[in-house]
Design a protein around this motif. Structure first.
Motif, PDB file in Angstrom:
ATOM      1  N   GLU A   1       0.590  -1.273   0.096  1.00  0.00           N
ATOM      2  CA  GLU A   1      -0.051   0.043   0.112  1.00  0.00           C
ATOM      3  C   GLU A   1       0.684   1.191  -0.037  1.00  0.00           C
ATOM      4  N   ARG A   2       2.040   1.238   0.762  1.00  0.00           N
ATOM      5  CA  ARG A   2       2.854   2.561   0.428  1.00  0.00           C
ATOM      6  C   ARG A   2       4.049   2.446  -0.300  1.00  0.00           C
ATOM      7  N   PHE A   3       4.823   1.000  -0.438  1.00  0.00           N
ATOM      8  CA  PHE A   3       5.865   1.242  -1.182  1.00  0.00           C
ATOM      9  C   PHE A   3       5.649   0.443  -2.528  1.00  0.00           C
ATOM     10  N   ARG A   4       4.377   0.076  -2.649  1.00  0.00           N
ATOM     11  CA  ARG A   4       4.192  -0.441  -4.050  1.00  0.00           C
ATOM     12  C   ARG A   4       5.185  -1.415  -4.663  1.00  0.00           C
ATOM     13  N   GLN A   5       5.706  -2.558  -3.694  1.00  0.00           N
ATOM     14  CA  GLN A   5       6.469  -3.706  -3.940  1.00  0.00           C
ATOM     15  C   GLN A   5       5.871  -4.663  -5.254  1.00  0.00           C
ATOM     16  N   GLY A   6       4.605  -4.418  -5.204  1.00  0.00           N
ATOM     17  CA  GLY A   6       3.561  -5.442  -5.828  1.00  0.00           C
ATOM     18  C   GLY A   6       2.271  -5.492  -5.582  1.00  0.00           C
ATOM     19  N   ASP A   7       1.436  -6.242  -6.048  1.00  0.00           N
ATOM     20  CA  ASP A   7       0.072  -6.213  -5.779  1.00  0.00           C
ATOM     21  C   ASP A   7      -0.177  -7.442  -4.629  1.00  0.00           C
ATOM     22  N   TRP A   8      -1.307  -7.803  -4.275  1.00  0.00           N
ATOM     23  CA  TRP A   8      -1.428  -8.684  -2.995  1.00  0.00           C
ATOM     24  C   TRP A   8      -1.095  -9.926  -3.546  1.00  0.00           C
ATOM     25  N   ARG A   9      -1.344 -10.357  -4.977  1.00  0.00           N
ATOM     26  CA  ARG A   9      -0.732 -11.830  -5.160  1.00  0.00           C
ATOM     27  C   ARG A   9       0.824 -11.924  -5.045  1.00  0.00           C
ATOM     28  N   ASP A  10       1.503 -10.640  -5.569  1.00  0.00           N
ATOM     29  CA  ASP A  10       2.952 -10.731  -5.160  1.00  0.00           C
ATOM     30  C   ASP A  10       3.229 -10.813  -3.753  1.00  0.00           C
ATOM     31  N   CYS A  11       2.604 -10.190  -3.033  1.00  0.00           N
ATOM     32  CA  CYS A  11       2.866 -10.026  -1.433  1.00  0.00           C
ATOM     33  C   CYS A  11       2.881 -11.568  -0.943  1.00  0.00           C
ATOM     34  N   LEU A  12       1.684 -12.201  -1.277  1.00  0.00           N
ATOM     35  CA  LEU A  12       1.598 -13.528  -0.820  1.00  0.00           C
ATOM     36  C   LEU A  12       2.495 -14.454  -1.416  1.00  0.00           C
ATOM     37  N   GLY A  13       3.011 -14.219  -2.608  1.00  0.00           N
ATOM     38  CA  GLY A  13       3.980 -15.292  -3.148  1.00  0.00           C
ATOM     39  C   GLY A  13       5.260 -14.865  -2.607  1.00  0.00           C
ATOM     40  N   TYR A  14       5.747 -13.691  -2.218  1.00  0.00           N
ATOM     41  CA  TYR A  14       6.785 -12.958  -1.324  1.00  0.00           C
ATOM     42  C   TYR A  14       7.025 -13.809  -0.348  1.00  0.00           C
TER      43      TYR A  14
ATOM     44  N   GLY B   1       9.377 -16.216   3.066  1.00  0.00           N
ATOM     45  CA  GLY B   1       9.247 -16.094   4.590  1.00  0.00           C
ATOM     46  C   GLY B   1       8.619 -14.703   5.088  1.00  0.00           C
ATOM     47  N   ALA B   2       8.034 -14.752   6.263  1.00  0.00           N
ATOM     48  CA  ALA B   2       6.874 -13.753   6.844  1.00  0.00           C
ATOM     49  C   ALA B   2       8.228 -12.704   7.270  1.00  0.00           C
ATOM     50  N   GLY B   3       9.017 -13.066   7.818  1.00  0.00           N
ATOM     51  CA  GLY B   3      10.153 -12.518   8.500  1.00  0.00           C
ATOM     52  C   GLY B   3      10.678 -11.482   7.375  1.00  0.00           C
ATOM     53  N   ALA B   4      11.159 -12.236   6.181  1.00  0.00           N
ATOM     54  CA  ALA B   4      11.804 -11.333   5.070  1.00  0.00           C
ATOM     55  C   ALA B   4      10.874 -10.130   4.585  1.00  0.00           C
ATOM     56  N   LEU B   5       9.721 -10.451   4.489  1.00  0.00           N
ATOM     57  CA  LEU B   5       8.592  -9.254   4.275  1.00  0.00           C
ATOM     58  C   LEU B   5       8.727  -8.183   5.206  1.00  0.00           C
ATOM     59  N   VAL B   6       8.747  -8.499   6.658  1.00  0.00           N
ATOM     60  CA  VAL B   6       8.854  -7.280   7.550  1.00  0.00           C
ATOM     61  C   VAL B   6      10.289  -6.790   7.327  1.00  0.00           C
ATOM     62  N   GLU B   7      11.220  -7.515   7.191  1.00  0.00           N
ATOM     63  CA  GLU B   7      12.688  -6.740   6.969  1.00  0.00           C
ATOM     64  C   GLU B   7      12.619  -6.087   5.606  1.00  0.00           C
ATOM     65  N   ARG B   8      11.915  -6.445   4.699  1.00  0.00           N
ATOM     66  CA  ARG B   8      12.037  -5.508   3.481  1.00  0.00           C
ATOM     67  C   ARG B   8      11.093  -4.455   3.919  1.00  0.00           C
TER      68      ARG B   8
END
Length: 256
Positions: free
Chosen positions: A206-219, A224-231
């Protein structure tokens, strides 16, 4: 079944006001997830002697129990009962009518052999992936629909918008707010994966526009969940924006 849960405070010197749990009943045929994002009050107080993380622990604990102990009770009713139980725990010491009495956003999901139910209240998100890879975000977008000018001051928000018609709703002390939640259900066979995120983690989309919701779940699935938070944290450091620079961030990932 694969489950993963990560929750990180936005400030190492401040308690994490998020709450998250995943419950897998002994039958092995169902389960539930609970994610809360506690609302940080302004510095001038909230009419309550308790902290926000006290509130989210109480409400989250009640929801964790009730989602599985009352499998035939709709999630909105489960939320209403949990709010009432939590309010009773501090009604004698606190002003529960204060607009900033401790409160939280809510995501609930519960699955059985036959169905997957969900509930979302305020600006956390639940992502639902089908077997063909389609990802559907389950969102309560009432806060997003408000103009930025309406959110300019705490006084205006608390007087006219917070838990008010035409504004937005959070779980505080009034059980009736559960009727305002976004709810739904799908056959179990139509759901492969669930991911619940507080708004500290949804910043990836929503803020950083790294991808859409499908991209987010795939990431999350791949890294891993920790990697998303780190990013998200890395992006916050290099691209500061309005509001909190860092917020509590929670991700719960469940493959059914």
């Amino acid at each position: 079944m694969r489950t993963e849960l990560v929750s990180e405070s936005g400030d190492p010197d401040r308690a994490n006001e998020d709450f998250a749990s995943v419950v897998l009943p002994a039958s092995g045929r169902g389960g539930a997830l609970v994610v809360l994002d506690g609302v940080t009050p302004p510095r001038d107080g909230a009419g309550c002697v308790h902290s926000v993380h006290w509130f989210t622990a109480r409400l989250g604990g009640a929801l964790t129990e009730l989602t599985v102990s009352l499998p035939d009770v709709p999630l909105a009713e489960v939320l209403a009962r949990a709010i009432a139980r939590t309010a009773e725990a501090h009604a004698g010491t606190c002003d529960l009518s204060h607009p900033r009495t401790p409160q939280a956003t809510v995501v609930l999901a519960r699955w059985s052999a036959g169905a997957v139910e969900h509930l979302v209240l305020s600006d956390s998100a639940l992502l639902v992936e089908s077997p063909d890879g389609t990802v559907t975000p389950c969102l309560d977008d009432r806060l997003d629909r408000l103009p930025a000018s309406a959110l300019a001051t705490h006084a205006h928000v608390d007087t006219y918008l917070r838990n008010k018609e035409g504004g937005f709703f959070t779980a505080a002390a009034d059980p009736a707010v559960a009727e305002r939640a976004v709810t739904g259900a799908l056959p179990r066979g139509e759901v492969r994966t669930l991911a619940a995120l507080t708004d500290g983690a949804t910043r990836w989309v929503e803020r950083f526009r790294q991808g859409d919701w499908r991209d987010c779940l795939g990431y999350v699935r791949e890294k891993g969940a920790g990697a998303l938070v780190e990013r998200v944290r890395a992006l916050e450091r290099t691209h500061p924006g309005r509001g909190k620079r860092h917020d509590d961030a929670t991700v719960v990932y469940v493959e059914l």
